[in-house]
Enzyme design. Structure first.
Site, mmCIF file in Angstrom:
data_model
loop_
_atom_site.group_PDB
_atom_site.id
_atom_site.type_symbol
_atom_site.label_atom_id
_atom_site.label_comp_id
_atom_site.label_asym_id
_atom_site.label_seq_id
_atom_site.Cartn_x
_atom_site.Cartn_y
_atom_site.Cartn_z
ATOM 1 N N SER A 130 7.537 -54.270 29.502
ATOM 2 C CA SER A 130 7.067 -53.304 30.480
ATOM 3 C C SER A 130 6.937 -51.914 29.855
ATOM 4 C CB SER A 130 8.005 -53.334 31.700
ATOM 5 O OG SER A 130 7.414 -52.739 32.816
ATOM 6 N N ASP A 285 0.845 -61.530 35.681
ATOM 7 C CA ASP A 285 1.368 -60.175 35.867
ATOM 8 C C ASP A 285 0.336 -59.339 36.629
ATOM 9 O OD1 ASP A 285 2.378 -57.540 35.564
ATOM 10 O OD2 ASP A 285 3.236 -58.008 33.601
ATOM 11 N N HIS A 314 5.191 -60.166 36.736
ATOM 12 C CA HIS A 314 5.710 -59.195 35.769
ATOM 13 C C HIS A 314 7.097 -59.611 35.284
ATOM 14 C CE1 HIS A 314 5.931 -55.478 33.641
ATOM 15 N NE2 HIS A 314 6.970 -55.040 34.329
#
Length: 339
Positions: A130, A285, A314
């Site tokens: 991320s 995602d 995600h």
């Protein structure tokens, strides 16, 4: 209580957006032992709202990030509550007056930690999930000769416009609480934190995850509402809103070309990344779709696109939520480190 991390004092740091972060502190934790040649280094930055504890699921004996082989450094992002942050910075740059910090500022601070504190000149691998992936890309573009390998997973080299808009929803939810008081809150704005959690909940996991009821079947929640309160609201409530907003701004303004090296030329910044790269977007995602990674990989000289085959959205990338995804990531990191 003894802390399980160290603090590196950076002194006064001039930030990209013009402020000076005085007496800047970078919190970090290390695993393993630095080899005599200093050639076994892995840098593993933290993610949005995460602290070094939240990265530890990918480290262990027999795993790719094995402390018996590698010296692993987890630097905590500025704004995450352990490094210099709105919640711990002294006046006048405290709370909502905390200065704007870019991913570039973060990685330059981490570079000082690596080079000045440890005398490390070469890194084997930089990896992260991320916003950790955003920092990984920055490492590759800002210091292209310094590392052999990068493995950004479920993240991007630049915040997309769509991603920016999603974050506006999180920000609006956090700041709509009357207790927010323009960031000078005296009581925790828990309605805002709970609202932000619900905005996030629609994005963190994929449509298929919810359709298959994996929150119930695999994560053990008793109902959708139990998941929204128990997992999502529980995730956000302990966090400091000013810290969240500082990191959110860092995320929204993430761009490996936004510096004097590349002057906004995103393709040139990607082309400058020399490290062998495994770019691993999550197949489902919603923040960082595979198409964004395709563009990045097409413009990088030594990169492979390896989507994570997962319906966990995600969260295929962390923080250790689904064992199957952890195994996939770990296997790919082993393959990359062996190359």
């Amino acid at each position: 209580m003894s802390l399980d991390y160290q603090i590196f004092d950076l002194g006064d740091v001039q930030l990209q957006r013009g402020a000076t972060l005085r007496d800047c502190k970078l919190a970090y934790k290390t695993f393993g032992t630095l080899s005599p040649k200093k050639d076994n280094v892995i840098v593993y930055p933290t993610w949005y709202s995460g602290q070094h504890y939240d990265n530890e699921w990918l480290i262990g004996e027999g795993m790719a990030l094995d402390p018996s082989k590698y010296f692993i450094i987890i630097p905590n992002m500025l704004g995450n509550g352990l490094s210099s942050s709105p919640s711990n910075n002294p006046e006048p740059y405290n709370g909502p007056k905390f200065p704007l910090v870019t991913a570039c500022d973060n990685v330059r601070a981490q570079h000082k930690l690596v080079t000045e504190k440890f005398g490390i000149e070469h890194i084997r691998l930089v990896t992260g999930w991320s916003m950790g992936a955003l920092q990984t890309f920055h490492w590759g573009a800002l210091y292209p000769d310094m590392m052999d390998l990068i493995a950004p997973f479920c993240g991007s080299a630049k915040c997309s416009r769509h991603n920016y808009v999603f974050l506006e929803g999180v920000k609006a939810a956090l700041t709509a609480d009357a207790a927010w008081k323009e960031g000078w809150y005296t009581d925790k704005p828990q309605r805002g934190l709970r609202a932000a959690a619900r905005v996030y909940a629609g994005w963190g996991f994929s449509q298929t995850f919810y359709r298959q009821k994996l929150d119930l079947e695999r994560m053990g929640y008793s109902s959708l509402e139990d998941f929204l309160v128990g997992f999502w609201e529980g995730f956000f409530l302990p966090k400091d809103p000013n810290n969240l907003l500082t990191m959110l701004w860092t995320w929204q303004n993430g761009d490996i070309s936004d510096n004097e090296l590349y002057n906004g030329d995103f393709q040139a910044a990607l082309a400058a990344i020399k490290a062998k790269a495994y770019v691993m977007p999550g197949q489902t995602d919603l923040y960082f779709p595979v198409d964004d990674s395709e563009f990045e990989v097409a413009n990088m000289p030594n990169a492979s696109l390896i989507p994570v085959p997962s319906v966990w959205g995600h969260f295929a990338g962390g923080p250790g939520t689904n064992p199957d995804d952890v195994k996939f990531l770990d296997d790919k990191l082993k393959e990359l480190l062996a190359s």
